[in-house]
Design an enzyme around this catalytic site. Structure first.
Site, PDB file in Angstrom:
ATOM      1  N   LYS A  22       0.960  -1.044  -0.005  1.00  0.00           N
ATOM      2  CA  LYS A  22      -0.116  -0.071  -0.060  1.00  0.00           C
ATOM      3  C   LYS A  22       0.866   1.156   0.127  1.00  0.00           C
ATOM      4  O   LYS A  22       0.442   2.439  -0.276  1.00  0.00           O
ATOM      5  CB  LYS A  22      -0.752   0.048   1.179  1.00  0.00           C
ATOM      6  CG  LYS A  22      -0.420   0.005   2.613  1.00  0.00           C
ATOM      7  CD  LYS A  22      -1.404   0.046   3.523  1.00  0.00           C
ATOM      8  CE  LYS A  22      -0.650  -0.431   5.079  1.00  0.00           C
ATOM      9  NZ  LYS A  22      -1.656  -0.585   5.963  1.00  0.00           N
ATOM     10  N   ARG A  23       2.155   0.977   0.445  1.00  0.00           N
ATOM     11  CA  ARG A  23       2.903   2.186   0.348  1.00  0.00           C
ATOM     12  C   ARG A  23       3.218   2.873  -0.975  1.00  0.00           C
ATOM     13  O   ARG A  23       3.393   4.027  -1.315  1.00  0.00           O
ATOM     14  CB  ARG A  23       4.372   2.142   1.058  1.00  0.00           C
ATOM     15  CG  ARG A  23       4.288   1.866   2.503  1.00  0.00           C
ATOM     16  CD  ARG A  23       3.350   3.137   3.128  1.00  0.00           C
ATOM     17  NE  ARG A  23       4.000   4.283   2.893  1.00  0.00           N
ATOM     18  CZ  ARG A  23       4.623   4.946   3.947  1.00  0.00           C
ATOM     19  NH1 ARG A  23       5.107   4.106   4.953  1.00  0.00           N
ATOM     20  NH2 ARG A  23       5.138   6.099   3.800  1.00  0.00           N
TER      21      ARG A  23
END
Length: 577
Positions: free
Chosen positions: A261-262
């Site tokens: 998700k980063r």
RNA sequence: GGCGUUAUGGUGUAACUGGUUAACACGUCGCCCUCUCAAGGCGAAGAGUCCGGGUUCGAGCCCCGGUAACGCUACCA
């Protein structure tokens, strides 16, 4: 080596087993799709099981979101917690008794044992091993406790875990996509099977459930290859026949690391809210890792696009296991956008309008947005002016908007990255976001202490900082920046008070740490904090109430906007140099 | 560090299982169309198949040896 099962005597049963620990993940949909295709193509059953054995990471709303997301994509399961089935319950938290019984079996046949170390002891062991460059692994200290010792610990009420007793030797298993894979047992840890809270770990629950649910094919992500020998060993310990294993390649970020998700919107909720059509998303996922037939010359003549655009039904018909590719495919948003645009254009004008009304302009969304601006609007015509950012996909504020006075762009971006990291783990209500942001703006000393992981270190740091503030800061006045001189003064003061050298050393390192922390993380007032977020989200220093706007806009999209902002700025910065 | 997996343009895939000049799509660039922007049409650049050996008349496909990337190395899944 690619193999087809020869004796399809038993009907195919496959499963996906997501964990309700947050938003539904694209990886779940990807693996779900492959399982789904395989089952549907062969007239098998597709099972959905919820792996909620990790109470620490459990998120109550997550399960329903997983159901919704998979339904949205058109993946339907034959058995699961919501639809039932002959091998339920399909929620692992409701099967704890089953696991307990099975652990007993292993305990009594000598393939598992109780281990009474505390988490702290194990952590210390790990640290020692890492320090001496040994592979971190359980040392087997409690592997051969005598019955008397075990009874003694038990009657003391000492908490324990159950570990599997990995024998000497090696395990070879067949991966249906890669062929035989061998692991020496010297590289297989005595894995915890049951945690001290009585819940099983993935490994135990997974094997027990797959067996009890008659799963014939375990199709899962590549990251599980290294723990497969543990699973095989477990099947053997129970005396069970094991299923076929298929390990699909991992979806990747642009830099080839495992999708995260980063670096990517990873939540299916995001794709839905941002206005991707489920057909496009599922089609795109089907393109990942192959599995689809290669384009024939005829198809190329008819237009190559036809070879890449598939409905779910077409995929069921055309999916071919030997076409699966093993290299980790990059999840490329650009191509997904193109695919989505193809689907969007193919819609009738009416269907297109409906799609808009159902998503980006739904009554519910408009209602939520309208409550945000009713008090600050003069004519209805201003609606668009006030709320445009809540309908845009891309908002890019210029530096004069997002860089606060007295701040440099660099430190602002650093802080924005902190905000993003923080918000990722925050529950999406105004209260929770508010609390989180205030936490981020707390005093620098507290923030530093909070950043320390180890609890006892935290304690000693707290007293060190207290001492420092009282004995050094008082002399110099409050808002000092720490320098070597100050540290020396503190050390002298400590010695004068008769503290030991070890205290002196540990206090010094605490203050050193604080100094470093201060240099890296200048503190931000709550006002600046909010304003920065407002600028990034809305592209302006004026907007409807920030927290409410964030909630209405949604976590997935808000985080994506932050992420994209940071990415763009990074690109601009490196481009300039 | 240990163990494991993988490797074809920037990205996703193809190459009849060893056979001409490595193909298609996305992306990028240019041209056409056009009030603009897309879409559409036409075209271009971009890999010599991770590297080094070997087998072969012939290797992206087979063999050997490296390298790199990724994954696992938790009382997470």
């Amino acid at each position: 080596m690619k193999t087809e099962d020869t004796a399809a005597a038993t009907p195919i049963r496959v499963r996906i087993a997501p964990s309700p620990t947050g938003d539904p993940h694209v990886g779940t949909a990807y693996i779900g799709l492959i399982n789904f295709l395989y089952a549907r193509q062969r007239g098998g059953k597709f099972v959905l099981r919820i792996e909620d054995t990790d109470r620490a990471r459990f998120v109550a709303t997550s399960e329903q979101m997983i159901f919704d997301a998979l339904h949205w994509l058109g993946l339907t399961w034959d058995e699961g917690p919501d639809v039932g089935g002959p091998y339920g319950p399909y929620r692992q938290s409701e099967r704890t008794e089953i696991y307990r019984e099975h652990v007993e079996i292993l305990l009594s046949n000598g393939t598992a044992y109780r281990s009474f170390e505390t988490a702290e002891e194990l952590e210390a062991l790990r640290q020692r091993q890492i320090a001496s460059k040994l592979p971190p692994r359980y040392d087997g200290a409690h592997r051969d406790l005598t019955q008397a010792q075990i009874d003694a610990y038990l009657s003391e009420g000492r908490p324990y875990v159950v570990r599997m007793k990995v024998p000497a030797g090696s395990t070879t298993f067949r991966d249906e996509l890669r062929g035989d894979i061998t692991f020496e047992h010297s590289n297989v840890d005595d894995q915890v099977l049951m945690k001290s809270d009585g819940f099983p770990t993935y490994h135990l629950a997974n094997v027990v459930d797959d067996h009890l649910m008659r799963i014939t094919d375990v199709i899962r992500a590549e990251e599980w290859i290294s723990s497969t020998p543990k699973h095989v060993l477990l099947y053997q310990a129970f005396g069970w026949q094991f299923p076929r294993f298929w390990h699909m390649p991992l979806l990747r970020n642009l830099d080839k690391s495992k999708i995260s998700k980063r670096k990517n919107p990873v939540s299916l909720v995001y794709y839905r809210q941002a206005g991707f059509l489920p057909e496009a998303v599922i089609n795109f996922l089907g393109l990942m890792g192959g599995g689809m037939p290669s384009p024939t010359p005829v198809e190329v003549v008819n237009g190559a696009k036809e070879t890449e655009i598939f409905s779910l039904d077409e995929m069921i018909q055309r999916f071919e296991v030997p076409n699966i590719r093993l290299g980790g495919p990059v999840f490329d948003l650009t191509k997904l956008r193109w695919l989505n645009s193809e689907y969007l254009r193919a819609l009738t004008p009416d269907a297109f309008f409906t799609a808009l009304r159902d998503t980006i302009l739904s009554d519910q969304y408009l209602r939520e947005v309208s409550t945000l601006i009713q008090t600050r609007i003069e004519t209805l015509g201003q609606f668009g002016d006030l709320t445009a950012f809540l309908f845009q996909d891309n908002v890019l504020p210029p530096p004069e908007v997002w860089v606060p006075k007295k701040r440099t762009p660099e430190e602002t971006l650093l802080f924005a990255a902190d905000q993003l990291a923080l918000l990722e783990t925050t529950k999406w209500t105004t209260q929770c976001i508010d609390a989180a942001l205030r936490q981020l703006s707390m005093s620098i000393e507290e923030a530093f202490i909070a950043s320390i992981q180890n609890e006892s270190t935290q304690k000693s740091y707290r007293s060190a900082i207290q001492f420092f503030i009282q004995n050094v800061m008082e002399i110099h006045g409050s808002n000092l920046s720490i320098n070597d001189e100050h540290i020396k003064q503190m050390q002298t003061a400590l010695r004068n008070w008769g503290h030991s050298e070890s205290t002196v050393a540990s206090y010094s390192s605490a203050i050193e740490g604080l100094r470093k922390y201060k240099a890296e993380k200048p503190s931000w007032s709550i006002k600046e904090n909010f304003m920065l977020l407002r600028a990034i989200l809305s592209g302006s220093t004026m907007s409807p109430p920030l927290l409410e706007s964030m909630v209405v806009f949604g976590k997935a999209r808000t985080l994506d906007r932050l992420r994209r902002f940071l990415e763009t700025q990074k690109k601009l910065a490196t481009g300039k140099r």
